[in-house]
Enzyme design. Structure first.
Site, PDB file in Angstrom:
ATOM      1  N   TYR A  45      -9.889  -9.590  -5.673  1.00 43.66           N
ATOM      2  CA  TYR A  45      -8.654  -8.707  -5.916  1.00 43.66           C
ATOM      3  C   TYR A  45      -7.755  -8.410  -4.645  1.00 43.66           C
ATOM      4  O   TYR A  45      -7.502  -7.617  -4.090  1.00 43.66           O
ATOM      5  CB  TYR A  45      -9.301  -7.194  -6.094  1.00 43.66           C
ATOM      6  CG  TYR A  45     -10.475  -7.176  -6.992  1.00 43.66           C
ATOM      7  CD1 TYR A  45     -10.236  -6.780  -8.325  1.00 43.66           C
ATOM      8  CD2 TYR A  45     -11.776  -7.220  -6.580  1.00 43.66           C
ATOM      9  CE1 TYR A  45     -11.416  -6.798  -9.134  1.00 43.66           C
ATOM     10  CE2 TYR A  45     -12.844  -7.153  -7.248  1.00 43.66           C
ATOM     11  CZ  TYR A  45     -12.652  -6.674  -8.632  1.00 43.66           C
ATOM     12  OH  TYR A  45     -13.686  -6.701  -9.498  1.00 43.66           O
ATOM     13  N   CYS A  69     -10.756   3.057  -3.636  1.00 49.40           N
ATOM     14  CA  CYS A  69      -9.821   4.231  -3.837  1.00 49.40           C
ATOM     15  C   CYS A  69     -10.437   5.310  -4.751  1.00 49.40           C
ATOM     16  O   CYS A  69      -9.785   6.439  -4.631  1.00 49.40           O
ATOM     17  CB  CYS A  69      -8.214   3.907  -3.928  1.00 49.40           C
ATOM     18  SG  CYS A  69      -8.164   3.083  -5.797  1.00 49.40           S
ATOM     19  N   GLN A  72       0.842  -1.187  -0.088  1.00 49.05           N
ATOM     20  CA  GLN A  72      -0.112   0.115   0.144  1.00 49.05           C
ATOM     21  C   GLN A  72       0.995   1.186   0.162  1.00 49.05           C
ATOM     22  O   GLN A  72       1.861   1.288   0.557  1.00 49.05           O
ATOM     23  CB  GLN A  72      -0.686   0.003   1.143  1.00 49.05           C
ATOM     24  CG  GLN A  72      -1.860  -1.072   1.222  1.00 49.05           C
ATOM     25  CD  GLN A  72      -3.152  -0.698   0.348  1.00 49.05           C
ATOM     26  OE1 GLN A  72      -3.171   0.270  -0.180  1.00 49.05           O
ATOM     27  NE2 GLN A  72      -4.114  -1.343   0.132  1.00 49.05           N
ATOM     28  N   GLU A  78      -7.199 -13.275  -7.776  1.00 47.67           N
ATOM     29  CA  GLU A  78      -6.077 -12.242  -7.943  1.00 47.67           C
ATOM     30  C   GLU A  78      -5.689 -12.585  -9.410  1.00 47.67           C
ATOM     31  O   GLU A  78      -5.383 -13.369  -9.782  1.00 47.67           O
ATOM     32  CB  GLU A  78      -4.885 -12.084  -6.853  1.00 47.67           C
ATOM     33  CG  GLU A  78      -3.885 -11.430  -7.366  1.00 47.67           C
ATOM     34  CD  GLU A  78      -3.935 -10.027  -7.731  1.00 47.67           C
ATOM     35  OE1 GLU A  78      -4.691  -9.219  -6.940  1.00 47.67           O
ATOM     36  OE2 GLU A  78      -3.739  -9.368  -8.680  1.00 47.67           O
ATOM     37  N   ASN A 108     -11.658  -5.399  -3.251  1.00 49.57           N
ATOM     38  CA  ASN A 108     -10.865  -4.360  -3.112  1.00 49.57           C
ATOM     39  C   ASN A 108     -10.231  -4.081  -4.544  1.00 49.57           C
ATOM     40  O   ASN A 108      -9.010  -4.325  -4.838  1.00 49.57           O
ATOM     41  CB  ASN A 108      -9.406  -4.915  -2.289  1.00 49.57           C
ATOM     42  CG  ASN A 108      -8.942  -3.714  -1.929  1.00 49.57           C
ATOM     43  OD1 ASN A 108      -8.769  -2.562  -2.431  1.00 49.57           O
ATOM     44  ND2 ASN A 108      -7.831  -3.875  -1.172  1.00 49.57           N
TER      45      ASN A 108
END
Ligand SMILES: C[S@@+](CC[C@H](N)C(=O)[O-])C[C@H]1O[C@@H](n2cnc3c(N)ncnc32)[C@H](O)[C@@H]1O
Length: 463
Positions: free
Chosen positions: A319, A420, A290, A340, A390
């Site tokens: 994700y 985000c 991150q 993923e 995510n």
């Protein structure tokens, strides 16, 4: 995302259209960071303004709004502060949007951006979310610069907010971790000189990424930095450049290179069909860590607890990145299916989940696939009671929201959506009419910017 494209299109149209001049009061900060005021009901977006400012602006009218630039601040808002970065004022750096606002005004701006965007695009009323904050400067564990070829050597830097085609030479960055800035300053002479040569091309991207979270490191001096060079056609001098870079700064742990337009084949683990194409955007493969590790820890704790409120036995972590959350859930005895698309991320998730899974979570596994393809093909015995989403900035594929809405998913009790980008979160919420927002919490992952991370907890029920 769409707003960013809209702004660029506006910018090129604006340069051809005549400007008008007016005085207006800025009421609020919009998604993207521009201040907004109204002229006879017309919303005028003006970068680098603060709520309460009275400004004289030159503006250009588009279909349903106008874009302006400050000619003069007539009455400055009480929320204004002097930006600490020279690039913010001198070069109009587009990396930060809110350095001219004090901390309280930034917090209010980000909370309202989320609430307003969910109302405007998602057509849902949510309470004004709380924002978890930590340090305001030096928090970024990654710094990505554009390199442009000059007649001799290269210039490396960022784009002005009002001229994305231009690059100014970056000397410092106050939101990046000091170790990244210091490695960049050591590298600059090598890049400026252009010898040994960088990849063959005119424009490249250079990513600097801390290898380890600063939380875990003893001291900044102990940190090492990986370099990621992207773009160009090929790089004959990669080895000699790497040697020269590491001689200049021994903190450089390695140099990774990806030519233009990286594309990774995703193996279809379900039915061995021809591999789908997955093109990681902005090198998502290297983005597992991150940007802001301290706030990311608070976010992960919140997500873990939010999943726990559904008393889950079977969770899909969609994700999943490198599998940190999946491993934590498996350690807590929950059976996890981590999905993923990036093979490197999935491989790392496999390692973590294998170590963590035992007892009731022994059936945990990792699928290297696209979420929009993997979810609809889950067998009835594999259906989860809780899903974590995510996704990257573009949000989830419409097939994912269709799957979450489908009757067959009625065993599903909860969704924890980490976003985000408030705009794509709001769009995805608008596609989920049978889910209601049970809780929403923001995380200040990107101080000084208009970006904000939001966690939205959804439960079944009328919206
Ligand atoms: C925002 S990151 C989240 C990573 C991880 N959950 C974390 O907390 O660090 C988004 C991840 O989704 C992956 N991804 C992007 N599009 C995808 C898709 N359509 N299907 C599956 N994974 C995807 C990216 O490779 C990236 O690892």
């Amino acid at each position: 995302m769409s707003r960013g494209r809209g702004r660029n299109a506006d910018r090129s149209r604006s340069s051809r259209l005549p400007e008008s001049v007016a005085t207006l009061t800025i009421d609020r900060i919009a998604a993207g960071g521009d201040g907004v005021g109204r002229l006879d009901g017309l919303a005028v977006f003006v970068p680098r303004t603060a709520p309460g400012d009275v400004v004289q602006v030159a503006y250009v009218t588009h279909a349903r709004h106008a874009r302006g630039r400050v000619l003069q601040v007539l009455t400055p808002s009480a929320a204004r502060v002097e930006p600490i970065c020279v690039h913010y004022t001198q070069d109009r750096c587009g990396g930060c949007q809110l350095q001219h606002l004090n901390a309280d005004a930034q917090t209010e701006a980000r909370r309202h951006i989320v609430q307003d965007t969910v109302a405007r695009i998602g057509k849902r009323d949510i309470p004004l979310p709380a924002l978890v904050s930590d340090v305001a400067w030096g928090y970024r564990s990654r710094l990505t610069l554009t390199l442009l070829r000059r007649s001799a050597g290269w210039v490396g830097g960022l784009h002005p907010h009002d001229d994305p085609a231009r690059v100014f030479a970056l000397e410092t960055c106050h939101i990046a971790h000091p170790a990244l800035v210091s490695v960049w300053q050591t590298l600059r002479p090598l890049i400026r000189k252009g010898s040994p040569a960088l990849p063959v091309g005119e424009t490249l991207r250079l990513g600097l990424r801390l290898d380890e979270s600063p939380e875990g490191a003893e001291a900044t001096a102990a940190l090492t930095v990986a370099l990621v060079v992207e773009g160009g056609t090929h790089w004959p001098d990669q080895e000699s450049w790497t040697v020269a870079a590491r001689a200049a700064d021994p903190r450089i742990s390695g140099v990774w290179y990806t030519p233009t337009a990286p594309t990774t084949a995703v193996r279809d683990t379900k039915n061995d069909a021809a591999p789908a194409e997955y093109a990681p955007q902005a090198r998502e493969a290297l983005a597992f860590a991150q940007v802001n590790p301290v706030v990311a820890t608070a976010l992960r704790d919140y997500v873990f607890d939010a999943v726990g409120t559904f008393a889950p036995t079977r969770v899909v972590d969609a994700y999943a990145g490198s599998g940190a959350l999946a491993a934590r859930l498996a350690t807590a005895g929950i059976s996890v299916l981590a999905i993923e698309a990036d093979p490197a991320g999935a491989a790392s998730a496999v390692e973590k989940v294998q170590v963590a899974a035992s007892g009731p979570s022994a059936s945990s596994r990792v699928l290297c696939d696209l979420v929009e393809r993997a979810l609809p093909s889950l067998g009835s015995g594999e259906r989860p009671d809780t899903v974590v989403l995510n996704p990257p900035r573009r949000g989830v594929h419409a097939d994912v929201t269709t799957w979450l809405e489908a009757d067959a998913q009625h065993g599903l009790r909860g969704v924890v959506y980490i976003s985000c980008d408030p705009a794509t979160l709001a769009r995805d919420l608008s596609r989920l009419p049978s889910w209601q927002v049970a809780a929403v919490q923001c995380f200040d992952m990107f101080p000084q910017t208009a970006h904000v991370e939001t966690v939205c907890v959804l439960q079944r029920g009328p919206r």
